[in-house]
Design an enzyme around this catalytic site. Structure first.
Site, PDB file in Angstrom:
ATOM      1  CB  SER A   1      -0.884   0.023   1.242  1.00 37.51           C
ATOM      2  OG  SER A   1      -1.426   1.328   1.389  1.00 37.51           O
TER       3      SER A   1
ATOM      4  CG  HIS B   1      -3.950  -1.584  -1.539  1.00 34.18           C
ATOM      5  ND1 HIS B   1      -5.094  -2.277  -1.874  1.00 34.18           N
ATOM      6  CD2 HIS B   1      -4.261  -0.863  -0.434  1.00 34.18           C
ATOM      7  CE1 HIS B   1      -6.047  -1.993  -0.998  1.00 34.18           C
ATOM      8  NE2 HIS B   1      -5.575  -1.123  -0.114  1.00 34.18           N
TER       9      HIS B   1
ATOM     10  CG  ASP C   1      -5.005   2.246   1.211  1.00 31.12           C
ATOM     11  OD1 ASP C   1      -6.015   1.530   1.084  1.00 31.12           O
ATOM     12  OD2 ASP C   1      -3.918   1.821   1.631  1.00 31.12           O
TER      13      ASP C   1
ATOM     14  CG  MET D   1      -8.126   7.024   3.016  1.00 28.75           C
ATOM     15  SD  MET D   1      -7.290   6.975   4.607  1.00 28.75           S
ATOM     16  CE  MET D   1      -6.473   5.376   4.496  1.00 28.75           C
TER      17      MET D   1
ATOM     18  CG  HIS E   1      -9.254   0.109  -0.197  1.00 32.84           C
ATOM     19  ND1 HIS E   1      -8.588  -0.111   0.999  1.00 32.84           N
ATOM     20  CD2 HIS E   1     -10.575   0.057   0.095  1.00 32.84           C
ATOM     21  CE1 HIS E   1      -9.481  -0.271   1.964  1.00 32.84           C
ATOM     22  NE2 HIS E   1     -10.687  -0.166   1.449  1.00 32.84           N
TER      23      HIS E   1
ATOM     24  CG  MET F   1     -11.094   3.077   2.532  1.00 29.93           C
ATOM     25  SD  MET F   1      -9.502   3.042   3.371  1.00 29.93           S
ATOM     26  CE  MET F   1      -8.409   3.221   1.970  1.00 29.93           C
TER      27      MET F   1
ATOM     28  CG  MET G   1     -11.646  -3.220   5.239  1.00 24.74           C
ATOM     29  SD  MET G   1     -10.171  -2.774   4.304  1.00 24.74           S
ATOM     30  CE  MET G   1      -9.215  -1.886   5.551  1.00 24.74           C
TER      31      MET G   1
ATOM     32  CG  ASP H   1      -6.193  -3.037   3.243  1.00 23.06           C
ATOM     33  OD1 ASP H   1      -5.090  -2.829   3.770  1.00 23.06           O
ATOM     34  OD2 ASP H   1      -6.839  -2.166   2.615  1.00 23.06           O
TER      35      ASP H   1
END
Ligand code: DX5
Ligand code: ZN
Length: 221
Positions: free
Chosen positions: A8, A33, A35, A37, A66, A68, A142, A181
């Protein structure tokens, strides 16, 4: 089952992201990966489609985004056009909008020719997403509450992984990608894989390592 290691970039130094991508290429990562957010679904804000667009030319590795974020449907276009290979969206963000929003979002991702996946938080039973396994290329369990790297692995994720793998077999997709993850270390990777995960996200374990290539190989083996 092929084991894939997905470092990540949340744990990278954002001022040196290009360098981090090149290090991951050289160290033998299988997937990158990303992330994403939004400061609402989770507290921090990281980056959006522009980051994916900028790192896209630096690697041939699949970019796994991913999300979020709230209202994920509104962002799919940007990540798809930026060059994402797979986009995963949270059940929790979708379920609060409507019962059909998750499937609609997954269908939209497929419409752009991108692989898709559904994600569940540690306190959401994986059975909540069984009805979308048919459309998912991957499901993500998760093993920490999303928002921050460097947290401790929550052991109930092992049961979630077992249930996810069992359901994949039940629907004739025993070889489906099941990702885990959060909180993965060289010490717990073996039991995580035994529980059914084959795509292993690792942020701090990889980026804090003095020998990234060795750490990635150890997590995989
Ligand atoms: C958490 C993120 C994870 C995180 C994992 O919200 O989704 O991908 O970067 O970091 P580690 O491996 O340090 O737990
Ligand atoms: Zn993640």
């Amino acid at each position: 089952m092929q084991i894939k290691i997905a470092p990540s970039i949340l744990s990278a130094d954002f001022s040196k992201m290009g360098e981090a991508i090149k290090r991951l290429n050289a160290a033998g990562a299988d997937v990158i990966h990303c992330d994403v957010m939004d400061g609402s679904f989770v507290e921090p804000i990281t980056f959006g489609g522009q980051m994916v667009k900028n790192i896209r030319p630096l690697t041939k590795l699949p970019l796994d985004c991913h999300l979020m974020i709230e209202h994920p449907k509104t962002q799919i276009k940007f990540f798809a056009e930026a060059g994402a290979d797979i986009i995963t969206v949270h059940y929790e963000a979708c379920a609060k909008i409507s019962p059909t929003y998750l499937r609609e979002t997954l269908e939209l991702i497929k419409f752009y020719g991108v692989k898709c996946g559904a994600v569940v938080n540690p306190d959401t039973d994986v059975s909540k997403i069984f009805d979308v396994f048919d459309i998912c290329d991957m499901v993500l369990i998760m093993s920490v509450f999303p928002g921050y790297g460097g947290q401790k692995f929550i052991p109930t994720a092992l049961d979630q992984l077992k249930k996810a793998r069992a359901h994949a077999f039940k629907i004739g997709r025993g070889d489906m990608d099941i990702q885990v993850d959060g909180g993965v270390t060289e010490d717990n990777a073996a039991q995580i894989k035994a529980a059914g995960a084959n795509v292993i996200v690792a942020g701090s374990t990889v980026f804090k390592s003095e020998d990234m290539a060795r750490t990635i190989a150890t997590l995989r083996s």
